[in-house]
Write a protein that holds these residues in place. Structure first.
Motif, short mmCIF file in Angstrom:
data_model
loop_
_atom_site.label_atom_id
_atom_site.label_comp_id
_atom_site.label_asym_id
_atom_site.label_seq_id
_atom_site.Cartn_x
_atom_site.Cartn_y
_atom_site.Cartn_z
N SER A 81 -51.46 43.51 -17.71
CA SER A 81 -50.72 42.77 -16.69
C SER A 81 -51.62 41.66 -16.13
O SER A 81 -52.80 41.89 -15.85
N VAL A 82 -51.08 40.46 -15.96
CA VAL A 82 -51.90 39.34 -15.48
C VAL A 82 -52.44 39.57 -14.08
O VAL A 82 -53.55 39.12 -13.75
N ARG A 95 -47.64 36.50 -9.78
CA ARG A 95 -47.57 36.64 -11.23
C ARG A 95 -47.35 35.28 -11.92
O ARG A 95 -48.01 34.97 -12.91
N ASP A 143 -48.20 33.94 -16.96
CA ASP A 143 -47.63 35.20 -17.45
C ASP A 143 -46.60 34.93 -18.56
O ASP A 143 -45.44 35.29 -18.46
#
Length: 331
Positions: free
Chosen positions: A130-131, A276, A281
């Motif tokens: 996950s970023v 995000r 992303d």
């Protein structure tokens, strides 16, 4: 271009997701899928129309000369299936959805088998891709908040609000319990961020009205006096979608991260937040969430390079070790 021949075992939600992502990769050929449920097999055969072989016995996969296998079945079946994959020389490169096994003893045996048979192995803790969590990990390693002294990791959902305890127990068995099904993400992130952790004896608790099948919290300690609290529940109001998060206190400030944002607050009053969408992303093919594509792409790339992954079986077995220790405290 070389294409890896891959099979997926288990056609539930995660199996379908990984099959879809892998099928979209130019360097992967999904040649077979496997599920023991006859109804699912008949349905998938009709949908795929001969483009991918569909079998109902994992041992039948040995006929396809596979480069890699994905195991995406419920947690209680992981141990037996991975042993079969190795024992029947189906593939030496193995990806398994979290957690690695149903106990630390099983996880240790799978680690020994993976070392014996070689190949690349990986466990699907996708939050590492996950970023937001990557950004938070980067900030921590860079010393943005100084030396960490205290953290809280949580994994919450509202999945079972309104369910009776007996109904929860039935689902809990199939999903490996709340710690393995949901809490494992919080444990894995804590190990990734802080290194080895030890469960503090006599510090395992339940939220009011909850049973072990529904929610649990426990205290851990790390190096340099680090203390942490890890909390998980299937029974939290306001979490229609599962949420994983970390709050960290350091000598120079604090850090908060979940799937959607990262925020740093410094002791001098300054602060910075990233969402995000600020963190690039983007992926080549979106299904489920971007981190699933990154996870699969990473695993395939490491196979082609002949390099190990993280978390591999050995790294992921530490999650099973902590879960077993918590269970021992309860018993």
């Amino acid at each position: 271009m070389e294409r890896l021949k891959v099979a997926v075992i288990g056609l539930g939600k995660m199996g379908v997701l990984h099959t879809g992502i892998l099928s979209a990769m130019s360097n992967v050929h999904v040649v077979a899928v496997c599920d023991k449920k006859k109804l699912i097999v008949r349905f998938v055969k009709k949908i795929l129309d001969g483009k991918v072989q569909v079998v109902d016995d994992v041992n039948h996969l040995s006929a396809f000369n596979l480069d890699a296998v994905y195991v995406t079945t419920p947690i209680p079946s992981h141990f037996k299936l991975i042993k079969s994959v190795y024992a029947n020389n189906i593939a030496s490169n193995v990806f398994v959805e979290k957690t690695l096994a149903s106990s630390y003893a099983e996880a240790e045996e799978l680690c020994r088998l993976s070392e014996k048979f070689g190949g690349v192995n990986m466990v699907g803790f996708q939050k590492r891709h996950s970023v937001t969590f990557r950004k938070a990990h980067e900030l921590l390693i860079q010393g943005a908040i100084g030396e960490p002294s205290l953290f809280e990791a949580y994994a919450y959902s509202s999945d079972f609000i309104g369910f009776k305890s007996e109904e929860i127990r039935k689902v809990s068995i199939s999903r490996g319990g709340v710690l393995r099904d949901l809490g494992a993400h919080a444990i894995d992130l804590s190990l990734w961020f802080f290194g080895d952790l030890e469960v503090v004896p006599r510090n395992v608790n339940f939220d009011e009205g909850e049973r072990f099948e529904e929610g649990v919290s426990f205290t851990v300690r790390g190096t340099n006096g680090l203390k942490g609290l890890i909390k998980t529940s299937w029974y939290k109001e306001g979490y229609r979608m599962p949420e994983i998060g970390l709050r960290i206190e350091g000598s120079r400030g604090s850090l908060f991260v979940n799937d959607d944002e990262v925020e740093v607050k410094f002791t001098d009053g300054a602060a910075k937040k990233w969402y995000r969408h600020d963190l690039n992303d983007n992926v080549d093919f979106l299904l489920g969430a971007p981190e699933y594509y990154r996870e699969d792409s990473y695993f395939i790339k490491r196979i082609m390079e002949g390099k190990s992954t993280t978390p591999d079986f050995l790294t992921a077995s530490k999650v099973d070790k902590i879960i077993d220790r918590v269970c021992q405290e309860i018993c």
